[in-house]
Design a protein around this motif. Structure first.
Motif, PDB file in Angstrom:
ATOM      1  N   LEU A 136      97.171  -3.537  -7.301  1.00 35.96           N
ATOM      2  CA  LEU A 136      96.112  -2.943  -8.115  1.00 35.96           C
ATOM      3  C   LEU A 136      96.746  -2.199  -9.271  1.00 35.96           C
ATOM      4  CD1 LEU A 136      95.007  -2.400  -4.844  1.00 35.96           C
ATOM      5  CD2 LEU A 136      92.963  -2.233  -6.276  1.00 35.96           C
ATOM      6  N   ALA A 137      96.320  -2.542 -10.497  1.00 41.31           N
ATOM      7  CA  ALA A 137      96.892  -1.942 -11.699  1.00 41.31           C
ATOM      8  C   ALA A 137      95.769  -1.341 -12.533  1.00 41.31           C
ATOM      9  CB  ALA A 137      97.663  -2.993 -12.495  1.00 41.31           C
ATOM     10  N   PRO A 138      95.564  -0.028 -12.444  1.00 46.33           N
ATOM     11  CA  PRO A 138      94.493   0.602 -13.219  1.00 46.33           C
ATOM     12  C   PRO A 138      94.910   0.898 -14.652  1.00 46.33           C
ATOM     13  CG  PRO A 138      95.589   2.241 -11.867  1.00 46.33           C
ATOM     14  CD  PRO A 138      96.231   0.915 -11.533  1.00 46.33           C
ATOM     15  N   ASP A 139      93.934   0.898 -15.558  1.00 48.68           N
ATOM     16  CA  ASP A 139      94.100   1.528 -16.858  1.00 48.68           C
ATOM     17  C   ASP A 139      93.782   3.006 -16.650  1.00 48.68           C
ATOM     18  OD1 ASP A 139      94.627  -0.873 -18.089  1.00 48.68           O
ATOM     19  OD2 ASP A 139      92.606  -1.134 -18.886  1.00 48.68           O
ATOM     20  N   LEU A 140      94.763   3.876 -16.803  1.00 44.60           N
ATOM     21  CA  LEU A 140      94.508   5.301 -16.649  1.00 44.60           C
ATOM     22  C   LEU A 140      93.469   5.766 -17.669  1.00 44.60           C
ATOM     23  CD1 LEU A 140      98.180   6.550 -16.194  1.00 44.60           C
ATOM     24  CD2 LEU A 140      96.454   6.278 -14.390  1.00 44.60           C
ATOM     25  N   ARG A 141      92.789   6.848 -17.367  1.00 41.82           N
ATOM     26  CA  ARG A 141      91.760   7.365 -18.278  1.00 41.82           C
ATOM     27  C   ARG A 141      92.313   7.518 -19.702  1.00 41.82           C
ATOM     28  NH1 ARG A 141      89.477  12.419 -16.034  1.00 41.82           N
ATOM     29  NH2 ARG A 141      89.604  11.227 -14.116  1.00 41.82           N
ATOM     30  N   GLY A 142      91.510   7.079 -20.657  1.00 42.78           N
ATOM     31  CA  GLY A 142      91.936   7.141 -22.043  1.00 42.78           C
ATOM     32  C   GLY A 142      92.869   6.030 -22.459  1.00 42.78           C
ATOM     33  N   HIS A 143      93.135   5.101 -21.555  1.00 39.78           N
ATOM     34  CA  HIS A 143      94.037   3.987 -21.825  1.00 39.78           C
ATOM     35  C   HIS A 143      93.305   2.665 -21.595  1.00 39.78           C
ATOM     36  CE1 HIS A 143      96.856   7.281 -21.020  1.00 39.78           C
ATOM     37  NE2 HIS A 143      97.791   6.587 -21.629  1.00 39.78           N
ATOM     38  N   GLY A 144      93.705   1.636 -22.337  1.00 37.30           N
ATOM     39  CA  GLY A 144      93.136   0.313 -22.117  1.00 37.30           C
ATOM     40  C   GLY A 144      91.619   0.332 -22.145  1.00 37.30           C
ATOM     41  N   GLY A 145      91.009  -0.236 -21.097  1.00 38.01           N
ATOM     42  CA  GLY A 145      89.554  -0.289 -21.036  1.00 38.01           C
ATOM     43  C   GLY A 145      88.899   0.901 -20.371  1.00 38.01           C
ATOM     44  N   SER A 146      89.691   1.876 -19.918  1.00 39.71           N
ATOM     45  CA  SER A 146      89.126   3.048 -19.219  1.00 39.71           C
ATOM     46  C   SER A 146      88.795   4.138 -20.229  1.00 39.71           C
ATOM     47  CB  SER A 146      90.110   3.573 -18.174  1.00 39.71           C
ATOM     48  OG  SER A 146      90.372   2.592 -17.192  1.00 39.71           O
ATOM     49  N   SER A 147      87.668   3.979 -20.875  1.00 34.51           N
ATOM     50  CA  SER A 147      87.252   4.929 -21.910  1.00 34.51           C
ATOM     51  C   SER A 147      86.928   6.284 -21.302  1.00 34.51           C
ATOM     52  CB  SER A 147      86.038   4.389 -22.657  1.00 34.51           C
ATOM     53  OG  SER A 147      85.629   5.281 -23.671  1.00 34.51           O
ATOM     54  N   LEU A 177      85.923   1.167 -11.205  1.00 29.03           N
ATOM     55  CA  LEU A 177      85.871   2.184 -10.164  1.00 29.03           C
ATOM     56  C   LEU A 177      85.603   3.543 -10.802  1.00 29.03           C
ATOM     57  CD1 LEU A 177      89.002   1.087  -8.080  1.00 29.03           C
ATOM     58  CD2 LEU A 177      86.625   0.336  -7.829  1.00 29.03           C
ATOM     59  N   PRO A 178      84.490   4.198 -10.464  1.00 33.42           N
ATOM     60  CA  PRO A 178      84.166   5.487 -11.077  1.00 33.42           C
ATOM     61  C   PRO A 178      84.953   6.637 -10.463  1.00 33.42           C
ATOM     62  CG  PRO A 178      82.456   4.866  -9.515  1.00 33.42           C
ATOM     63  CD  PRO A 178      83.425   3.717  -9.567  1.00 33.42           C
ATOM     64  N   THR A 179      85.425   7.542 -11.311  1.00 30.60           N
ATOM     65  CA  THR A 179      86.015   8.782 -10.823  1.00 30.60           C
ATOM     66  C   THR A 179      84.909   9.816 -10.670  1.00 30.60           C
ATOM     67  OG1 THR A 179      86.449   9.710 -13.014  1.00 30.60           O
ATOM     68  CG2 THR A 179      88.121   8.235 -12.090  1.00 30.60           C
ATOM     69  N   SER A 180      85.232  10.933 -10.039  1.00 29.57           N
ATOM     70  CA  SER A 180      84.195  11.947  -9.797  1.00 29.57           C
ATOM     71  C   SER A 180      83.779  12.672 -11.068  1.00 29.57           C
ATOM     72  CB  SER A 180      84.686  12.965  -8.766  1.00 29.57           C
ATOM     73  OG  SER A 180      85.854  13.618  -9.218  1.00 29.57           O
ATOM     74  N   ASP A 181      84.581  12.576 -12.140  1.00 30.38           N
ATOM     75  CA  ASP A 181      84.219  13.274 -13.378  1.00 30.38           C
ATOM     76  C   ASP A 181      83.710  12.312 -14.453  1.00 30.38           C
ATOM     77  OD1 ASP A 181      86.692  12.108 -13.733  1.00 30.38           O
ATOM     78  OD2 ASP A 181      87.520  13.735 -14.924  1.00 30.38           O
ATOM     79  N   GLY A 182      83.261  11.135 -14.045  1.00 30.16           N
ATOM     80  CA  GLY A 182      82.526  10.268 -14.962  1.00 30.16           C
ATOM     81  C   GLY A 182      83.333   9.256 -15.742  1.00 30.16           C
ATOM     82  N   VAL A 183      84.576   9.009 -15.377  1.00 31.11           N
ATOM     83  CA  VAL A 183      85.366   7.966 -16.037  1.00 31.11           C
ATOM     84  C   VAL A 183      85.227   6.664 -15.262  1.00 31.11           C
ATOM     85  CG1 VAL A 183      87.667   7.218 -16.735  1.00 31.11           C
ATOM     86  CG2 VAL A 183      87.034   9.632 -16.940  1.00 31.11           C
ATOM     87  N   ASP A 184      84.836   5.606 -15.942  1.00 30.67           N
ATOM     88  CA  ASP A 184      84.787   4.276 -15.320  1.00 30.67           C
ATOM     89  C   ASP A 184      86.166   3.641 -15.475  1.00 30.67           C
ATOM     90  OD1 ASP A 184      82.172   4.401 -14.477  1.00 30.67           O
ATOM     91  OD2 ASP A 184      81.384   3.596 -16.353  1.00 30.67           O
ATOM     92  N   LEU A 185      86.894   3.633 -14.381  1.00 27.62           N
ATOM     93  CA  LEU A 185      88.275   3.171 -14.393  1.00 27.62           C
ATOM     94  C   LEU A 185      88.311   1.653 -14.291  1.00 27.62           C
ATOM     95  CD1 LEU A 185      90.790   5.080 -14.401  1.00 27.62           C
ATOM     96  CD2 LEU A 185      91.109   4.433 -12.013  1.00 27.62           C
ATOM     97  N   ILE A 186      88.967   1.006 -15.242  1.00 30.93           N
ATOM     98  CA  ILE A 186      89.139  -0.437 -15.215  1.00 30.93           C
ATOM     99  C   ILE A 186      90.433  -0.745 -14.460  1.00 30.93           C
ATOM    100  CG2 ILE A 186      89.416  -2.542 -16.564  1.00 30.93           C
ATOM    101  CD1 ILE A 186      86.636  -1.229 -16.713  1.00 30.93           C
ATOM    102  N   VAL A 187      90.323  -1.592 -13.440  1.00 26.62           N
ATOM    103  CA  VAL A 187      91.457  -1.881 -12.563  1.00 26.62           C
ATOM    104  C   VAL A 187      91.596  -3.393 -12.420  1.00 26.62           C
ATOM    105  CG1 VAL A 187      92.471  -1.534 -10.268  1.00 26.62           C
ATOM    106  CG2 VAL A 187      91.022   0.248 -11.284  1.00 26.62           C
ATOM    107  N   GLN A 188      92.819  -3.895 -12.564  1.00 23.14           N
ATOM    108  CA  GLN A 188      93.100  -5.307 -12.315  1.00 23.14           C
ATOM    109  C   GLN A 188      93.595  -5.456 -10.878  1.00 23.14           C
ATOM    110  OE1 GLN A 188      92.220  -7.529 -14.606  1.00 23.14           O
ATOM    111  NE2 GLN A 188      91.650  -5.814 -15.927  1.00 23.14           N
ATOM    112  N   TYR A 189      92.937  -6.346 -10.137  1.00 23.16           N
ATOM    113  CA  TYR A 189      93.303  -6.564  -8.735  1.00 23.16           C
ATOM    114  C   TYR A 189      93.889  -7.950  -8.572  1.00 23.16           C
ATOM    115  CZ  TYR A 189      92.745  -7.424  -3.716  1.00 23.16           C
ATOM    116  OH  TYR A 189      92.966  -7.750  -2.397  1.00 23.16           O
TER     117      TYR A 189
END
Length: 358
Positions: free
Chosen positions: A118-129, A65-77
């Motif tokens: 829904l469990a996201p990897d916050l920006r800079g964590h896990g797969g959310s580079s 899921l993309p944020t508005s500032d360009g982070v591709d958020l990895i989320v486990q559903y």
């Protein structure tokens, strides 16, 4: 009472498929039972989670899921089992330095209970580079470089007066927008949303919940205020200038939103947060520490099933005596889903509060 059906804890299990340090659960005080004596040390042996053993539970699905500032958020559903709408839609927010994987046992416990998670990897964590730090640190290590503005970006939801057209979407808002799309399609219920945060993630969860409630209604109806309950596990008051205080002072967190705080005996921040909130709820709070073993009564002004603010102390320690905190405490579970563990108590609280009419 909320926790009536949960028997005492007899075994403690850590992260799925791993055997961390020995876990000792020394005491757990609840209104419905006497103070339990220390439990014999139990090793967290690798074992299949309750959810994995259930037939027909959907496998977790990875979303980007993309944020508005360009982070591709990895989320486990973790989709709810069955064809009916889930009892609640739950967003899990992990601790600083953690990832969604840390909360797998809690996610599976909630899924087994009929919730969508829904469990996201916050920006800079896990797969959310994080694109700003991708060249400075490896994936999963970027959290060490995060600054105050990065923390604020996790919770932000703004840009215009119409939420569906807003152009500023942070981490949790991007997850909420995906839930909104599923709700429009009839598969999820945005009005039955629960947010759970552990450690630093508790501050993120609370801050976004306050921001969600601040959206003004339009002629078509409310744009925010969808959160039915909030769970703060071992919450941290301040991290690099990112404070939970402003969220606690905002409505509905200050006076009406059902909130469960779970923490160990040494969590000063959790006590501070609870004391801050209960001032505005003088007759609507429950504290498990006020249980009297002789009279078998709790002297809190409200019963646990009537209180809108609950504090439950869980003294869980490693073999070296260090208290479990953050994600480790939130995901403390057992092969028996009915055992009185943090995961079981969170599940019971969510089911009780989500089932109540607004």
């Amino acid at each position: 009472m909320i926790f009536r059906t949960i028997p005492p804890l007899s075994a403690s299990y850590g992260l799925r498929g791993r055997c961390p340090a020995l876990i000792v659960v020394t005491a757990l005080v609840l209104a419905i039972s006497a103070t339990f004596p220390p439990v014999s040390p139990v090793c967290a042996q690798p074992a299949a989670s309750p959810a994995a053993e259930e037939e027909g539970l959907p496998e977790p699905k990875e979303l980007t899921l993309p944020t508005s500032d360009g982070v591709d958020l990895i989320v486990q559903y973790f989709a709810a089992p069955g064809k009916d709408k889930p009892q609640a839609t739950v967003i899990l927010v992990h601790d600083l330095g953690g990832s969604s994987e840390n909360l797998d046992p809690l996610a599976e416990s909630l899924q087994t209970a009929g919730c969508a998670v829904l469990a996201p990897d916050l920006r800079g964590h896990g797969g959310s580079s994080h694109p700003v730090y991708s060249k400075q640190a490896a994936e999963g290590e970027q959290w060490k470089l995060l600054k105050l503005n990065d923390f604020k970006a996790m919770t932000i939801t703004a840009g215009g007066r119409v939420r569906g057209q807003s152009d500023i979407r942070g981490d949790i808002e991007s997850v909420r927008n995906w839930v909104k799309l599923q709700a429009d399609a009839g598969t999820l219920d945005l009005d039955n949303l629960v947010v759970v945060g552990s450690g630093f993630g508790a501050a993120v969860a609370a801050s976004w919940t306050a921001a969600d409630a601040a959206w003004p209604a339009t002629a078509r109806g409310p744009q925010g205020g969808h959160v039915r309950a909030l769970v703060l596990v071992d919450p941290v008051f301040a991290t690099k200038g990112f404070l939970i205080g402003p969220a606690l002072a905002a409505e509905p967190l200050r006076t009406t939103l059902p909130i469960l705080i779970l923490a160990g005996s040494g969590s000063r921040d959790a006590v501070k947060i609870f004391d801050t909130l209960k001032r505005a709820r003088p007759n609507a709070w429950f504290d498990s520490r006020l249980y009297d073993a002789e009279t078998r009564q709790n002297t809190s002004p409200a019963k646990d099933n009537e209180a809108s603010l609950l504090y439950v102390q869980v003294d869980a320690r490693t073999a070296k005596g260090a208290p479990l905190a953050g994600d480790a405490l939130a995901s403390l579970s057992s092969p028996d889903p009915q055992r009185r563990t943090p995961a079981a108590m969170i599940t019971a609280f969510i089911k009780a509060k989500a089932a109540r009419p607004r």
